[in-house]
Motif scaffolding. Structure first.
Motif, PDB file in Angstrom:
ATOM      1  N   GLY A 497       2.567 -15.039  -2.541  1.00  0.00           N
ATOM      2  CA  GLY A 497       3.630 -15.194  -1.551  1.00  0.00           C
ATOM      3  C   GLY A 497       4.918 -14.492  -1.934  1.00  0.00           C
ATOM      4  N   ASP A 498       5.053 -14.060  -3.215  1.00  0.00           N
ATOM      5  CA  ASP A 498       6.262 -13.348  -3.646  1.00  0.00           C
ATOM      6  C   ASP A 498       6.312 -11.927  -3.113  1.00  0.00           C
ATOM      7  OD1 ASP A 498       6.865 -15.618  -5.021  1.00  0.00           O
ATOM      8  OD2 ASP A 498       6.351 -14.837  -7.004  1.00  0.00           O
ATOM      9  N   LEU A 499       5.166 -11.374  -2.716  1.00  0.00           N
ATOM     10  CA  LEU A 499       5.098  -9.963  -2.293  1.00  0.00           C
ATOM     11  C   LEU A 499       5.237  -9.877  -0.774  1.00  0.00           C
ATOM     12  CD1 LEU A 499       2.225  -8.731  -4.642  1.00  0.00           C
ATOM     13  CD2 LEU A 499       4.666  -8.954  -5.116  1.00  0.00           C
ATOM     14  N   THR A 500       6.368 -10.245  -0.276  1.00  0.00           N
ATOM     15  CA  THR A 500       6.559 -10.345   1.175  1.00  0.00           C
ATOM     16  C   THR A 500       6.635  -9.007   1.877  1.00  0.00           C
ATOM     17  OG1 THR A 500       8.949 -10.509   0.783  1.00  0.00           O
ATOM     18  CG2 THR A 500       7.712 -12.579   0.989  1.00  0.00           C
ATOM     19  N   SER A 501       6.840  -7.918   1.126  1.00  0.00           N
ATOM     20  CA  SER A 501       6.941  -6.602   1.765  1.00  0.00           C
ATOM     21  C   SER A 501       5.589  -5.921   1.925  1.00  0.00           C
ATOM     22  CB  SER A 501       7.868  -5.694   0.946  1.00  0.00           C
ATOM     23  OG  SER A 501       7.341  -5.497  -0.366  1.00  0.00           O
ATOM     24  N   LEU A 502       4.518  -6.508   1.347  1.00  0.00           N
ATOM     25  CA  LEU A 502       3.203  -5.864   1.355  1.00  0.00           C
ATOM     26  C   LEU A 502       2.663  -5.667   2.763  1.00  0.00           C
ATOM     27  CD1 LEU A 502       0.905  -7.239  -1.492  1.00  0.00           C
ATOM     28  CD2 LEU A 502       1.843  -4.957  -1.241  1.00  0.00           C
ATOM     29  N   LYS A 503       2.077  -4.459   2.968  1.00  0.00           N
ATOM     30  CA  LYS A 503       1.336  -4.168   4.197  1.00  0.00           C
ATOM     31  C   LYS A 503      -0.165  -4.002   3.912  1.00  0.00           C
ATOM     32  CE  LYS A 503       5.115  -1.963   6.730  1.00  0.00           C
ATOM     33  NZ  LYS A 503       5.568  -0.725   7.436  1.00  0.00           N
ATOM     34  N   VAL A 504      -0.472  -3.525   2.703  1.00  0.00           N
ATOM     35  CA  VAL A 504      -1.872  -3.323   2.326  1.00  0.00           C
ATOM     36  C   VAL A 504      -2.084  -3.899   0.928  1.00  0.00           C
ATOM     37  CG1 VAL A 504      -3.677  -1.638   1.823  1.00  0.00           C
ATOM     38  CG2 VAL A 504      -2.106  -1.244   3.726  1.00  0.00           C
ATOM     39  N   LEU A 505      -3.106  -4.747   0.777  1.00  0.00           N
ATOM     40  CA  LEU A 505      -3.496  -5.295  -0.515  1.00  0.00           C
ATOM     41  C   LEU A 505      -5.002  -5.150  -0.653  1.00  0.00           C
ATOM     42  CD1 LEU A 505      -2.931  -6.834  -3.136  1.00  0.00           C
ATOM     43  CD2 LEU A 505      -3.166  -8.970  -1.850  1.00  0.00           C
ATOM     44  N   SER A 506      -5.441  -4.431  -1.686  1.00  0.00           N
ATOM     45  CA  SER A 506      -6.874  -4.177  -1.859  1.00  0.00           C
ATOM     46  C   SER A 506      -7.279  -4.454  -3.298  1.00  0.00           C
ATOM     47  CB  SER A 506      -7.201  -2.716  -1.502  1.00  0.00           C
ATOM     48  OG  SER A 506      -8.585  -2.485  -1.584  1.00  0.00           O
ATOM     49  N   LEU A 507      -8.225  -5.366  -3.471  1.00  0.00           N
ATOM     50  CA  LEU A 507      -8.787  -5.699  -4.785  1.00  0.00           C
ATOM     51  C   LEU A 507     -10.304  -5.729  -4.696  1.00  0.00           C
ATOM     52  CD1 LEU A 507      -5.951  -7.633  -4.553  1.00  0.00           C
ATOM     53  CD2 LEU A 507      -6.628  -8.012  -6.920  1.00  0.00           C
ATOM     54  N   SER A 508     -10.911  -4.689  -4.207  1.00  0.00           N
ATOM     55  CA  SER A 508     -12.361  -4.642  -4.076  1.00  0.00           C
ATOM     56  C   SER A 508     -13.015  -4.318  -5.420  1.00  0.00           C
ATOM     57  CB  SER A 508     -12.766  -3.586  -3.042  1.00  0.00           C
ATOM     58  OG  SER A 508     -12.443  -2.288  -3.500  1.00  0.00           O
ATOM     59  N   GLU A 509     -14.228  -4.853  -5.633  1.00  0.00           N
ATOM     60  CA  GLU A 509     -15.042  -4.569  -6.818  1.00  0.00           C
ATOM     61  C   GLU A 509     -14.295  -4.855  -8.115  1.00  0.00           C
ATOM     62  OE1 GLU A 509     -17.841  -1.123  -6.425  1.00  0.00           O
ATOM     63  OE2 GLU A 509     -16.398  -0.516  -4.898  1.00  0.00           O
ATOM     64  N   CYS A 510     -13.584  -5.974  -8.167  1.00  0.00           N
ATOM     65  CA  CYS A 510     -12.834  -6.351  -9.367  1.00  0.00           C
ATOM     66  C   CYS A 510     -13.523  -7.460 -10.155  1.00  0.00           C
ATOM     67  CB  CYS A 510     -11.419  -6.782  -8.989  1.00  0.00           C
ATOM     68  SG  CYS A 510     -10.394  -5.428  -8.372  1.00  0.00           S
TER      69      CYS A 510
END
Length: 1245
Positions: A497-510
């Motif tokens: 919730g701290d990253l309020t400016s994010l438009k894209v978040l991708s953590l695939s295959e982690c």
């Protein structure tokens, strides 16, 4: 008559005339053109001005002649080109207005074709072998495109151009790259009349020095050429003087043209004065000052010198290229030391440089100090260098315009800056992929980059944990990508919730596991894309996973999420794409969780659980969205579930997949009626009933239909299928209950390449013209129907077939000459074919799989047949083939099945294949020497050898032990004799690589053969006897089987104790031989054994009691030997074996045998539960078992007492024998007087 352009811009007024136009004319393609042409008048017209209204009326009426659609001539020419290319664009080119077709753009004024893309990357190298209409030459078909300005023919197998007097006079862009125009004459033939040409692309055409002088002629034909690409042609420096004649060039691409010096390059400076872009990459200038030679190009803005072995002198001369904006120096072994020394000598970078690529060099951490004097630099690429450890980025502060920094694939673990430097405020994009970032130090490094918007951290094995809070100082961060990185935990999301400016978040295959934390997801109001695919999340979505009101793309596929996501999705109202494949979500069949969505277009949810709604009324609701893709091939625990009613209101679906959902009711024909944009519909295994009816109107875009494994009845469509599905490529209606004959109209479906009608009740003959002259049919499967009649007239008419499966029918006739040059798989097994195998089979040069089993074919095998180079799978079992097996010359042959024939012997060097995996010659009459055969097989990776039911004799050769990969061996029912080689027990008898065996039907590529694809019939199979029954093991189950069967021979000697080392074996059958000695105690090590048969031998001694520890043993037999002693303890699996496992061993005792090993032991009598004491036949109270035991013991005791007494007392002994003699004498005379005398009298009379 052509109407001109009637008006231009002016003041806008929305008057009644505009409404009149919209009311009187529907806004179709042609009408849009008329409004474009005359829109200027509408804008500037004043409603009170009568003359303006008249002008508009004239414009609209006049425009009626110039409709915004290509004419008939151009449309027919395009269709002709498509036909010649074997119809690659048919599903893109539909309707009568070709201006609306994909790859086609028209002139807005004339309505004629202006741009055409015929690049054909998937047409295949044989695109023109099948149709002379387009034989690789550009012909007069193109002459009709008078207004054509751009033509792309890359990778279209063009080899030349036919004469064309008219030419394409307006053509400005021509792309002929990736073709076969390997000399200048061919190119010149394509450029006649192209006076307006400005861009010409000829890369990858194998042009060489023989074409040089043709470029001189070329320069006179295209005087206005501005772009020329002749990259990847071996032309050498000799081409350069001829290129200098193209004085108008602005862009020149000469990558990998075998330039090796600056010869003739300096001369270009005086002729190509307008050149702005130059690509000299992948040439060799290690002895040249190439930059100095180019210094005269005063207009040059972009220069690529990648991988040219750049010299120090040449780097220094780059300073002279003052107009450069883009410079590529990648892969030239540069480092900062070279740049420092050059700087000391006065080297400076071009001050206007905006993009600098230094990737793939040898720069170290001090690289930034050598990058001075670059005030305009916006993008810097230092990927794939030798940066490592703590990277000091203080030097970036002098790059005041830098926006993009690429540091991928180095060994950086964190950033440091000098004290006093607050931040690097200009950087927007930072790529750190493939480094060794220290997670603990990351949060301290990032505050120096406050303006960062994009941060890429993919493929990083993080040292130490990182969490979302580490990025909170990046107040402008919009895109955070961590795909493929490791050492990430679910705790990362606790502070998301701290990253309020994010438009894209991708953590695939982690590889993140655990539950998704109940974090402040609802604070991500700007988040538009969230990608968590290919992780190990489990549990339900958290309750806080809501209110991300900007989220458009949500990808949760390939995890272990569970539960119902209805409450989470309800607030994600902007969702356009939702992917949740391969989880354990419970998806209500009503799709009610999506009721609040109005933007949803794509749903990918295969591999989940479809469930019934708890409230039936939810089945009926009207959606606000219009889906394009709905993919929900999933499982259901219910026997059937209702079809989702919300689909009644969907009209834009292009792809629909409900495979295995067990939907109830009749086939939903209305889906085809409502959704005219369908490209594929997959309803496999859905339990649909009723007929499959064609829709009332054509579906020109549909390419794939799969309705297999349902309960569809009725007959196949007898008419209209070719007009309803004109561009259909794939049709699978297998595993249904369809009856009737195969319709002839399939011959009119020119694009159909896959047709599967197997496992139905089709009857009649196979139509000879099942596919037409220009057919693309490659896969035809009609297996397991009731088809009859001859088969080879059909095969003779299908020229492009690659796979044919006609097995399991009643087809008859003989195999005669037919042509199928592309055929790779042919299965006509289980039919009634007769006759010999003709040598014409040897002409099928691409054949990989051939199955002719279970027919009435006979005669010897032709040598032509065994010379097929690509043949990998051969099954001719259960026929009447005879004679000697010929020598197989094919080194790639992997599977040979020839059982149940009448072969009598093997030729010399029968098996030369170095790839043989399975050899089955069972149940023939072969008498050849097995030793020679085993020697031939030593070179192959043989896994399975079946020779049972022949006449092989002699000893089992020691060379058999050289077949190290063997895991099934069957030599039963032969005449082998002698000892069994001890070395057999030292072999592993287990499979290491099931993929190499081909258990899935995939034949791996070997040599130059055309393998690497799956053939259904090519799955490994073998018939093997275990547990006293014969089983056919096929596919994946074969990987779990291993065994040895040497039964029914004449083998003798002791059973080798080494057999106890076969710890992975599952069945061992040594029965019906002449083995002697004891059963090896080492057999207790056969921990995987399921069937052990040692019956009908001459084994002696005790059964090893340790055998009772074998926990998987299901069948055990030592019957009919000479074993003695006690049977193994009845525990574990041995409690299941009855008397038949031990019978025929008179000296064995103990349960389950009736013979007890303890004479003093009295076994309690157990009265059966159904026995009645009042039953007259079962009323005895005597225990017969105890009676006979007592009687035997008493009788023996009496005899022993008498014998002992007579032995001890001589008087009693003499008296005993006296009375015995007296009794014998009296008996003799009694018989003589009464019996023998009467017998003599009868004979005399």
């Amino acid at each position: 008559m052509q109407a001109g352009r009637c008006g231009d811009g002016g003041a806008e007024e929305k008057g009644s005339i505009g409404l009149w136009v919209l009311e009187m004319r529907s806004v179709g393609p042609g009408d849009r053109a008329r409004l474009v042409l005359c829109g200027g008048l509408i804008k500037k017209m004043k409603s009170s001005n009568k003359s303006e209204m008249i002008r508009l009326w004239i414009c609209l009426v006049g425009a009626e002649v110039v409709v915004f659609s290509c004419g008939k001539e151009e449309r027919e020419a395009l269709l002709s080109l498509n036909s010649g290319l074997r119809f690659p664009f048919s599903w893109e080119w539909e309707g009568t207005d070709c201006c609306q077709w994909k790859r086609v753009e028209c002139n807005a004024t004339t309505g004629r074709v202006a741009k055409l893309d015929l690049s054909c990357w998937y047409c295949g190298s044989t695109a023109y072998e099948m149709d002379p209409y387009f034989s690789g030459y550009l012909n007069s078909d193109f002459a009709v495109f008078k207004d054509l300005k751009s033509l792309n023919l890359s990778n279209s197998m063009i080899v030349g151009c036919a004469d064309n007097d008219e030419g394409l006079k307006n053509l400005e862009v021509l792309d002929l790259s990736y073709n076969d125009l390997n000399n200048g004459a061919k190119i010149l033939s394509c450029l006649d009349g192209l006076s307006s040409l400005k861009s010409l692309y000829l890369a990858f055409n194998s042009l060489d020095a023989s074409s040089l002088h043709d470029f001189e002629t070329l320069s006179s034909k295209v005087r206005n050429l501005e772009v020329l690409d002749i990259s990847y042609n071996p032309l050498t420096n000799e081409i350069l003087p001829f290129i200098g004649r193209f004085s108008s060039l602005k862009e020149l691409y000469l990558a990998r043209t075998k330039l090796d010096s600056d010869l003739h390059i300096q001369g270009l400076s005086s002729t190509l004065m307008n050149l702005e872009v130059l690509d000299l990459s992948e040439n060799n200038f290690n002895d040249s000052d190439i930059a100095y030679a180019l210094s005269g190009l005063s207009s040059l803005k972009s220069l690529s010198l990648e991988d040219i072995q750049l010299t120090r002198k040449s780097i220094f001369s780059i300073s002279k290229l003052s107009s450069l904006e883009i410079l590529d120096l990648a892969r030239n072994q540069l480092n900062e030391s070279i740049l420092w020394r050059l700087g000391n000598d006065g080297f400076t970078w071009p001050t206007g440089l905006q993009v600098l690529r230094l990737n793939g060099n040898r720069f170290l951490n001090k690289v930034f100090s050598s990058l001075t004097g670059l005030p305009s630099l916006k993008s810097l690429d230092l990927s794939n260098n030798q940066l490592e450890g703590a990277l000091d980025i203080s030097g970036l502060s002098i790059l005041t315009s830098l926006k993009i920094l690429d540091l991928r694939f180095n060994q950086i673990n964190n950033f440091v800056v000098h004290r006093g430097l607050q931040s690097i405020s200009t950087l927007d994009v930072l790529a750190l992929d493939g480094n060794a970032i220290d997670g603990k130090k990351l949060s301290k490094s990032l505050p120096t980059l406050p303006s960062l918007k994009v941060l890429s951290l993919t493929q990083i094995p993080f040292k130490g944990a990182i969490i979302a809070r580490d990025f909170r100082d990046l107040k402008n961060l919009e895109r955070l990508v961590l795909d493929g990185s490791s050492n990430l935990e679910s705790e990362f999301f606790e502070s998301i919730g701290d990253l309020t400016s994010l438009k894209v978040l991708s953590l695939s295959e982690c590889d993140i596991n655990g539950t998704l934390p109940a974090a402040d997801w609802f604070k991500l109001k700007k988040l538009e894309e969230l990608n968590l695919i290919f992780n190990k999340f489990e549990g339900p979505l958290p309750a806080t996973f809501v209110n991300m009101t900007s989220l458009r793309i949500l990808e949760l596929s390939q995890n272990n999420f569970i539960g119902n996501f209805a409450s989470n999705l309800a607030s994600l109202t902007s969702l356009v794409y939702f992917g949740f494949k391969e989880n354990q979500f419970e998806v209500p069949i009503s799709f009610a969780p999506f009721a609040n969505h109005s933007n949803l277009k794509f749903i990918y949810g295969e591999g989940n659980k479809v469930i019934m709604d708890s409230q039936p009324f939810l089945q009926t609701w009207i959606p606000k969205f219009q889906l394009q893709v709905l993919s929900l091939s999933s499982t259901t625990e219910a026997n059937s579930i209702p079809f989702p009613n919300f689909l009644l209101y969907q009209y834009n679906i292009t792809s629909l997949d409900f495979t295995s959902c067990l939907l109830e009711g009749e086939f939903p024909h209305w889906l085809l009626e409502n959704n005219t944009q369908l490209t594929e519909i997959l309803l496999r295994n859905c339990s649909f009933t009723g007929n499959f009816q064609l829709p009332s109107r054509p579906l020109p875009k549909i390419r794939k239909i799969d309705v297999s494994d349902n309960i569809i009845t009725g007959q196949l469509f007898s008419s209209n299928i070719s007009s309803i599905f004109p561009n259909l490529q794939f049709l699978n209606m297998s595993i249904n209950d369809i009856q009737g004959s195969i319709p002839h109209e399939f011959s009119q479906m020119h694009l159909l390449d896959t047709l599967d009608l197997s496992y139905n009740n089709l009857s009649g003959e196979i139509p000879k013209n099942i596919s037409g002259y220009r057919s693309q049919l490659k896969y035809l499967k009609l297996s397991n129907n009731k088809l009859h009649g001859p088969v080879f007239p059909t095969l003779s008419s299908l020229k492009n077939l690659e796979e044919v499966y006609f097995d399991g029918n009643s087809l008859s006739g003989s195999i005669y000459r037919f042509s199928a040059a592309s055929l790779m798989a042919l299965d006509i097994s289980n039919n009634h074919l007769v006759g010999k195998l003709p040598s014409v089979i040897g002409n099928l040069s691409k054949l990989v799989v051939l199955s002719l089993s279970n027919n009435d074919l006979g005669g010897p095998i032709s040598t032509r047949f065994v010379e097929l180079e690509d043949l990998a799978y051969l099954d001719i079992s259960q026929n009447n083939f005879s004679g000697l097996l010929p020598s197989f010359a094919n080194p790639f042959l992997r599977f040979i099945h020839m059982s149940n024939n009448m072969f009598t012997g093997l030729s010399k060097s029968t098996f030369n294949s170095s790839s043989l995996v399975i050899l089955d010659l069972s149940y023939n009459k072969i008498t050849s020497n097995i030793q020679d055969t085993i020697l031939e097989l030593e070179k192959s990776p043989l896994h399975i050898l079946i020779l049972k039911g022949n006449h092989f004799s002699g000893h089992i050769p020691q060379q058999l032990c050289q077949l190290k990969e063997l895991f099934i061996l069957d030599l039963s029912c032969n005449n082998f004799s002698g000892l069994v080689p001890n070395c057999l027990g030292k072999m592993p008898f287990e499979i290491d690589n099931s993929a190499a065996l081909g258990i899935d039907g995939v034949l791996p590529a070997t040599g130059y053969s055309r393998w690497g694809k799956s053939f259904p019939i090519a799955k490994a199979k073998v018939n093997f006897t275990t547990k006293k029954r014969s089983y056919t093991y096929k596919g994946y189950i074969l990987a779990y089987m291993s065994g040895i069967d040497l039964s029914n021979n004449k083998l003798n000697g002791n059973i080798p104790s080494e057999f106890g080392k076969l710890t992975r074996i599952r069945t061992l059958n040594l029965s019906h031989n002449d083995f002697n000695g004891q059963i090896p105690a080492s057999f207790s090590n056969l921990v995987q054994i399921e069937s052990l048969d040692l019956s009908s031998n001459k084994l002696t001694g005790q059964i090893p009691p340790q055998l009772s520890e074998l926990s998987f043993l299901a069948v055990f037999s030592v019957a009919h030997n000479n074993l003695s002693g006690e049977t193994p303890e009845r525990k574990g699996q041995f409690i299941t074996f009855d008397e038949s496992s031990y019978e025929g061993n008179p000296f064995l005792c103990g349960p389950p045998l009736p013979k007890s090993c303890n004479p003093d032991y009295r076994q309690p009598h157990v009265i059966p539960s159904n026995t009645s004491y009042t039953d007259g036949e079962n009323c005895s109270f005597v225990d017969m078992f105890a009676f006979w035991i007592c009687f035997g013991v008493s009788y023996t005791s009496v005899l022993l007492v008498i014998a002992a007494t007579l032995y001890i007392n001589p008087y009693w002994r003499r008296t005993w024998f006296y009375y015995i003699e007296l009794v014998c004498t009296n008996c003799y005379y009694f018989l003589e007087d009464h019996i023998l005398l009467k017998f003599s009298n009868c004979t005399t009379s």
